[in-house]
Design a protein around this motif. Sequence first.
Motif, mmCIF file in Angstrom:
data_model
loop_
_atom_site.group_PDB
_atom_site.id
_atom_site.type_symbol
_atom_site.label_atom_id
_atom_site.label_comp_id
_atom_site.label_asym_id
_atom_site.label_seq_id
_atom_site.Cartn_x
_atom_site.Cartn_y
_atom_site.Cartn_z
ATOM 1 N N GLU A 82 0.775 -1.128 0.040
ATOM 2 C CA GLU A 82 -0.074 0.083 -0.049
ATOM 3 C C GLU A 82 0.822 1.362 0.067
ATOM 4 N N CYS A 124 5.660 2.891 -2.839
ATOM 5 C CA CYS A 124 5.297 3.268 -4.234
ATOM 6 C C CYS A 124 6.382 4.470 -4.478
ATOM 7 N N PRO A 164 6.625 0.530 -8.672
ATOM 8 C CA PRO A 164 5.050 0.513 -8.919
ATOM 9 C C PRO A 164 4.826 2.167 -8.386
ATOM 10 N N SER A 165 3.691 2.492 -9.373
ATOM 11 C CA SER A 165 3.323 3.867 -9.153
ATOM 12 C C SER A 165 1.848 3.816 -8.701
ATOM 13 N N HIS A 166 1.538 4.099 -7.486
ATOM 14 C CA HIS A 166 -0.065 3.848 -7.123
ATOM 15 C C HIS A 166 -0.311 5.219 -6.304
ATOM 16 N N ARG A 167 -0.825 4.967 -4.998
ATOM 17 C CA ARG A 167 -1.315 6.161 -4.256
ATOM 18 C C ARG A 167 -0.067 6.094 -3.280
#
Length: 178
Positions: free
Chosen positions: A70, A73, A101-104
Amino acid sequence: IEPDFKEDNLSRLLEKKIKDWEYQSKKTDNRVTQLLFHTFYDGLIPFGKLLERADFDVITLKSIADYHRETCCAENIRIFVCGNVDQEIRDCIRHAFERIPSHRPAPELPEGSRFFHPQRIVENWPQSLQTSIMLCRPSLPYTAPETLDFRFMQTLFCNYFGSRLMQNLREKNGYTYG
């Protein structure tokens, strides 16, 4: 990017952290800092939580993997490079880190001063050999342009009692500030 969390590593790390916590929890300066952050953030964020022994028991491989997935990133990472950095090294660094990875992003900490209510907190430890006092009040937020100047002046004029020299004089030799 794809960590391999192992149960035996976690159990060894938890044993060490529990021992460190047990040792530190017997020190007044550690306790006063915990009370400060707990009071300053009104216990509403994890940073302001008063840690207890039971808090270590809820740490599992799954909770660590979930937390990593979570929050680890690209949005939460800043890369600092120092030295003789040519274009080839920059390209190598960029290539290595663009796979993250790129997310929140992780949630930002709220500004502590909005929770602050002046108060006096006294915790009596009858068997203690030392007393710790901490004064706290809201100051500049970390994002204010003047923060770096303020911290420099504070270090210059107020000294820094948490320095290794002062810690060595207090803890190893038993000297006091006087």
